[in-house]
Design a protein around this motif. Sequence first.
Motif, short mmCIF file in Angstrom:
data_model
loop_
_atom_site.label_atom_id
_atom_site.label_comp_id
_atom_site.label_asym_id
_atom_site.label_seq_id
_atom_site.Cartn_x
_atom_site.Cartn_y
_atom_site.Cartn_z
N ASP A 92 18.71 -18.81 -23.48
CA ASP A 92 18.37 -19.01 -22.06
C ASP A 92 19.39 -19.91 -21.35
O ASP A 92 19.20 -20.30 -20.21
CB ASP A 92 16.96 -19.58 -21.91
CG ASP A 92 16.81 -20.96 -22.55
OD1 ASP A 92 17.80 -21.47 -23.14
OD2 ASP A 92 15.70 -21.53 -22.49
N LEU A 96 19.58 -20.59 -17.28
CA LEU A 96 19.34 -21.90 -16.69
C LEU A 96 20.51 -22.34 -15.82
O LEU A 96 20.33 -22.92 -14.74
CB LEU A 96 19.08 -22.93 -17.79
CG LEU A 96 17.79 -22.71 -18.60
CD1 LEU A 96 17.69 -23.71 -19.74
CD2 LEU A 96 16.56 -22.78 -17.71
N SER A 99 20.36 -20.19 -12.60
CA SER A 99 19.27 -20.64 -11.73
C SER A 99 19.67 -21.89 -10.97
O SER A 99 19.42 -22.03 -9.77
CB SER A 99 18.01 -20.91 -12.54
OG SER A 99 17.51 -19.73 -13.11
N LYS A 100 20.29 -22.83 -11.68
CA LYS A 100 20.73 -24.07 -11.05
C LYS A 100 21.79 -23.79 -9.98
O LYS A 100 21.74 -24.34 -8.87
CB LYS A 100 21.28 -25.02 -12.11
CG LYS A 100 21.72 -26.36 -11.56
CD LYS A 100 22.24 -27.24 -12.70
CE LYS A 100 22.74 -28.58 -12.17
NZ LYS A 100 23.28 -29.42 -13.27
N GLU A 107 9.95 -25.85 -11.43
CA GLU A 107 10.22 -26.33 -12.77
C GLU A 107 10.79 -25.22 -13.64
O GLU A 107 10.54 -24.04 -13.41
CB GLU A 107 8.94 -26.88 -13.39
CG GLU A 107 8.38 -28.10 -12.68
CD GLU A 107 7.16 -28.63 -13.37
OE1 GLU A 107 6.76 -28.04 -14.41
OE2 GLU A 107 6.60 -29.62 -12.89
N LYS A 108 11.52 -25.64 -14.67
CA LYS A 108 12.02 -24.67 -15.63
C LYS A 108 10.84 -24.05 -16.37
O LYS A 108 9.86 -24.74 -16.69
CB LYS A 108 12.95 -25.34 -16.63
CG LYS A 108 14.24 -25.87 -16.02
CD LYS A 108 15.21 -26.32 -17.10
CE LYS A 108 14.64 -27.47 -17.91
NZ LYS A 108 15.64 -27.99 -18.88
#
Length: 531
Positions: A92, A96, A99-100, A107-108
């Motif tokens: 993942d 991640l 997404s950032k 939240e993650k």
Amino acid sequence: MGAPPRATRLVALCLACLWLAVATACAPNRPDPLTLRVLASTELADMAPLLDELRRETGITLEMDLKGTVDASNELAGPGPRRHDLAWLSSDRYYLLKSKANGAGGEKPLATNTMRSPVVIGMKRAVADRLRTNTPDGQISWADAADSAADGSLRFGMADPRSSNSGLAALVGVATAAAGTGTALRPADVSCDRLRGFFAGHALTGDAAGSLADGYVARQGELNALITYESELLALNSSGRLREPLEIVYPKDGMVLSDYPVLLLDPARRAAYDRLVEWLRSPSVQKRIMERTMRRPIDPAVPRIAPLREDVGNALYFPDDQKVVDRLLAGYGDPRRDRSAQVLFLLDFSTSMRGERIERLRATFDGLAGADDSHSGKFLRFYRGETLTVMRFGGRVLDERSVTYQGQADLDRLRGFVASDDFDDSTAVWSSLETAYRSVSASLRERPGREVSIVLMTDGENNAGIGLDAFVRRHARLPAQTRAVRTYTIRYGEADDEELDRGARTTGGRMVDATDRSLKSAFKEIRGCVH
């Protein structure tokens, strides 16, 4: 005298209720069946038999929507609504980061790792033995693989990192080794392209690890290595499909581990998620996963089967900056395109270069031709398929020679050309560079879109031909494709640093000053940046 009929019926009813209660209490706890929609990495297709057991033992059915990990991560990090309850990815980390970078709020997702497999190199035994022989400790590194790919002796398959996690993990591994920092890659570490030699050996690609293995089987006569998950290589070796099994090489400079996390996308499914990961991480299921998929258990208490007792060695950091990954993927580009490039070396052969200076230049070319066995030299050497052009100049261009590197004889011819003792009394830096651009323009007309760059080395000031101002004006009138070719200048000896810097920047390149450093290190610095 018997009990009244009504009392008999009441006793019978009570016994029946008691039996039903006992039977219910003793029966297995079978939760209501449910179905979860899962966005999953393609390599998890091999979990299908175990997912049948999951359904029988827990009542949970997983509807697996299989995609390449990078493609799946891009979907998860995108703006659209989520269509899945869970995601189950080989890793993942890319998701991640994406997404950032996309500014995704919230939240993650809850994530639980389920198994592990490193991305390693499977090599035919003769290739691995040869590489080991040439290393002081007998351990093979990514740098050794890159060097062997550059000289044409390593031809490998690797999944496309633009869609597959195994390909991206391999790319991160090679780039980390090339950077030589031992830490997570930074944008500056990948601003220069040090991976061309490695790419020269990339002869087979695919969108996923499974299809890549099929491609290797079909072409195993012409290929001698496969870069993929340890689990894929172990499964392939035991499949009976190979004429020669592949030795699994764990690069000594480290590798990226995949840990197959399950991500909770829909919080309303938390109870089912907990039931699923509890089942997946139970010792008996971890053992079944290991035996069926050849992936390593998360639980260290689960005894490893024989093929998985090898220590994987160093785990590499995955980049923590999306810019790093974007630059890696942009540099990798399309593996199906023509990757061959041309570098034109414009070398000063004025009389001031006689003696020690020309000997250092020749030693530098010997290093680029493969004699430099340092860590950095293995990533920056000339590579198979690359066109190398040398122009020697004094008061004009004295001679020109081009080779397309296909074998050692080509490099020997190039070194022989640089070994010439034909020197000239004057130095026409900017007229010679203008001639070089005319040569480049002709090359680009024959092969539009080809990547071309110029490296200009001089130890003196311009004292013949046109001046820098005239070159700048004429450069501005070149065709756009030619004008896009960058010149990197190396200042050596008494050369004018301000002029060389301005000339390089005019073309989009830059200057490297070799007055207080070795000529070899200056060439290597530019060599890593020219494309």
